[in-house]
Design an enzyme around this catalytic site. Structure first.
Site: not given
Ligand code: G6Q
Length: 549
Positions: A208, A385, A268-269, A214, A513, A354
Site C-alpha cells: 500500500k 491430535h 491493509g488487513r 521487508e 520497525k 491488529e
Molecule cells: C494492516 C497493516 C499491515 C500492513 C503491512 C504492509 O492492516 O497495516 O499489516 O498491511 O505492514 O504494508 P504495505 O502494504 O504498506 O507494505
C-alpha cells in the site's frame, strides 16, 4: 459520539448482574430444558449458517447483549462506515472496504468522489490483465506463457491473498503456480526463487505504502535475480505493482502503466478485495473473483439490514464479547474443518488482533474492560491430535469457532463424513464433557477393578460446558469464502464499537520497525554499537562475530 465508560453504563451493569447467575449454568441442562434451543439459536445469512446454541447463554443473555450493542451505537457506527465517514479517527480516514465489493453503480459518492467508478475502473483493468496472463496473451521476455506468480508483500498485503488462493485451490488455473514471499528472512525469497524460472515468472510487488522495508528488500532481491538473466527492458513483462503510491512505484522502476492502484481508505488487513487481491484473480480468474466480492457484498447487505438480534456478525461479536468479558476467556481458537482454510486462522489473527488489540478508548482513556482475546488455531482434525487436549481438560476455558463445509470439493469417498463427524463430535464433547458417573460406568463396563476406577476417574473426567460456535456453508466456494471473511470483518468492527476503540489503526506495529532500522545499521557497520541494554548489545556482538567467521 463520545461514549461513557463501558462499565458505567446501565446496559453493561445489567449484563454484569445477569452474568452472576449465568456463570453457574450448565449447557447440558440448557439443552435439556429447551428442545427448541437449536432452532432458536441459529441464523442464516449469505449462504452461511451459524449455530451459537453451544454457548453459556440464554435468550435473555442475547437480548441484553444486543441491547448493549444498540446503546453503544453499533447501528449508527455501521451506517457511518458504509457512508464513508472518517471513522478511522487516528488516521483521519474513511473505512470503505465494503465499497470494494459494491456492485457497479450502487455506491453513492463519498465526499464528492465517485468511489464506485474508481473501484470498477480498477476491477476492469484487473479483468483485462488476468485474462491475458491466464490465456497466454501476456508472455514472458522469451515469448513463453507465465507459469509462476510471486506475490511480494507482507501483513495485509500478504495474508489475505495467500489465505484466499489456498482456500480456492480447487478453482485455480492448472498452469499458474502461486508463491507468496513476505518475510525479510532471505530464506523465504530463496525458497520461492529456487522453484521458478525468470522467463516464465511474474512478480507482483504489493505494498500500500511502497515503503515497507521487508517488501522493498524482497522486491530488490527479486529484481537483481531477474536481471542476472534478463535485461532492464524486460522488466515490464515480469514486474507489476499494487499500491497507493505511484511515485514510489515509478522510483522502483515499475511503469505506473503496470500498477494497480487502491486508496488510503482501504486498510491493509481489509484489502484482499482491492487490487491486493490480484493473485486471487489470477489464480481463480476474474469471474470467480467477482463471485468472491459478491459473497462479501451479500454479507454486507445482511449486516446493514438485518435486525441486530438476527444479525450474524452482531451475534458472533456479542457472544465473543460475553465470553471475553464475563466468562474471562482470554483466547479464541479458530478450527476450520477444511484443509483449504489452513491459513484462515492466521488471517483472522491479524484481522482481529491488529484491529482490536488496543488498550485505550477512542477518547484516549484507558479501557475499563479487557479487549481482544488472543486468536489462534489450526485445521481440524490435525488440531485434535495436537492441542485439543488442553481445550478439553486444561485449566483455561477457550471458546472455539468451528468452520466446516457440508459438501467437499473433492470426490474421495468416505473422507468428508469422517471429517464432519469429528467436527460435530468435538463441538458436542466440549459442550457435554464427561461426568463422574459416565466415566465410572464406562470403566466398569470395560472390566476395570474398583480401585483402578478410583484412580482413573479424575484423569478421565471432562468438565465440558466449554463454549463454541459452528459456522457451516454448503461448500467452500469463492462466494462463501467472501461471505465468511466479511462476517469476521464485521464481527471485529462490532466489538471495536462496543469497546469504543480505534479498530482501524495499528500504531503498535511502528515501534519494532524503528528499532529494527537502528540495529540493522549497527549490524552492517553503518552506525556505532553499544547503545543498548547489555542483552541487546551482547546479541549484536554475537551476530557480528558470526559474520566475521
Ligand atoms: C494492516 C497493516 C499491515 C500492513 C503491512 C504492509 O492492516 O497495516 O499489516 O498491511 O505492514 O504494508 P504495505 O502494504 O504498506 O507494505
Amino acid at each position: 459520539m463520545r461514549l461513557p465508560a463501558l462499565t458505567s453504563t446501565a446496559a453493561y451493569q445489567a449484563l454484569e448482574n445477569h452474568a452472576h447467575d449465568a456463570r453457574e449454568w450448565e449447557m447440558r441442562q440448557l439443552f435439556a430444558k429447551d428442545p427448541q434451543r437449536f432452532p432458536r439459536m441459529t441464523v442464516e445469512a449469505a449462504d452461511l449458517f451459524l449455530d451459537y446454541s453451544k454457548n453459556r447463554i440464554s435468550a435473555e443473555t442475547v437480548e441484553l447483549l444486543v441491547h448493549l450493542a444498540r446503546t453503544r451505537g453499533v447501528a449508527e457506527q455501521r451506517d457511518a462506515m458504509f457512508a464513508g465517514e472518517k471513522i478511522n479517527i487516528t488516521e483521519r480516514r474513511a473505512v470503505l472496504h465494503t465499497a470494494l465489493r459494491m456492485p457497479r453503480g450502487k455506491q453513492p459518492k463519498v465526499d464528492g468522489q465517485d468511489v464506485n467508478a474508481d473501484v470498477h475502473a480498477v476491477l476492469d483493468r484487473i479483468k483485462v490483465f488476468t485474462d491475458k496472463v491466464r490465456n497466454n496473451g501476456w508472455l514472458g521476455y522469451t515469448g513463453k506463457p507465465i507459469t509462476d506468480v510471486v506475490n511480494i508483500g507482507i501483513g495485509g498485503s500478504d495474508l489475505g491473498p495467500k489465505m484466499a488462493v489456498l482456500a480456492l485451490r480447487s478453482y485455480s488455473h492448472p498452469r499458474l503456480k502461486m508463491h507468496f514471499v513476505s518475510n525479510v528472512d532471505g530464506h523465504d525469497m530463496d525458497a520461492a526463487l529456487s522453484q521458478v524460472n525468470p522467463e516464465t515468472t511474474l512478480f507482483i510487488v504489493a505494498s500500500k505504502t511502497f515503503t515497507t522495508a521487508e517488501t522493498m528488500m524482497n522486491a530488490q532481491s527479486a529484481r537483481s535475480w531477474f536481471l542476472k538473466t534478463a535485461k532492464e527492458a524486460d522488466l515490464p513483462r515480469h514486474f507489476v505493482a499494487v499500491s497507493t503510491n505511484t511515485e514510489a512505484v515509478r522510483a522502483f522502476g515499475i511503469d505506473p502503466e503496470n500498477m494497480f492502484p487502491f486508496w488510503d481508505w482501504v486498510g491493509g488487513r481489509y484489502s484482499v478485495w482491492s487490487a491486493i487481491g490480484l493473485p486471487v484473480a489470477l489464480a481463480v480468474g476474474f469471474g470467480y473473483f467477482q463471485a468472491f466480492l459478491q459473497g462479501a457484498h451479500e454479507m454486507d447487505e445482511h449486516f446493514r439490514s438485518a435486525p441486530l438480534e438476527q444479525n450474524m456478525p452482531v451475534l458472533l461479536a456479542m457472544i465473543g464479547f460475553w465470553n471475553r468479558q464475563f466468562l474471562n476467556c482470554t483466547s479464541l481458537s479458530i478450527a476450520p474443518y477444511h484443509q483449504d482454510l489452513n491459513r484462515f486462522p492466521a488471517y483472522l489473527q491479524q484481522l482481529d488482533m491488529e484491529s482490536n488489540g488496543k488498550r485505550v478508548t477512542k477518547n484516549g482513556q484507558p479501557v475499563d474492560t479487557p479487549t481482544c482475546p488472543v486468536v489462534w488455531g489450526e485445521c481440524g482434525t490435525n488440531a485434535q491430535h495436537a492441542y485439543f487436549q488442553l481445550l478439553h481438560q486444561g485449566t483455561d476455558v477457550t471458546p472455539i469457532d468451528f468452520i466446516a463445509a457440508l459438501r467437499a470439493s473433492h470426490d474421495l469417498p468416505g473422507h468428508h463424513d469422517a471429517l464432519l463427524a469429528n467436527c460435530f463430535a468435538q463441538a458436542e464433547a466440549f459442550m457435554k464433557g464427561k461426568t463422574d458417573a459416565e466415566v465410572r460406568a464406562e470403566l466398569k463396563g470395560a472390566g476395570m477393578s474398583a480401585s483402578d476406577i478410583e484412580e482413573m476417574v479424575p484423569h478421565k473426567l471432562f468438565p465440558g460446558n466449554r463454549p463454541s460456535n459452528m459456522i457451516l456453508m454448503d461448500q467452500l466456494t469463492p462466494a462463501t469464502l467472501g461471505a465468511l471473511i466479511a462476517l469476521y470483518e464485521h464481527k471485529t468492527f462490532v466489538q471495536g464499537v462496543v469497546w469504543n476503540i480505534a479498530s482501524f489503526d495499528q500504531w503498535g506495529v511502528e515501534l519494532g520497525k524503528v528499532l529494527a532500522k537502528k540495529i540493522q545499521a549497527e549490524l552492517t557497520g553503518e552506525a556505532d554499537t553499544e547503545v543498548h541494554d547489555s542483552s541487546t548489545n551482547g546479541l549484536i556482538a554475537k551476530a557480528k562475530a558470526a559474520q566475521i567467521l
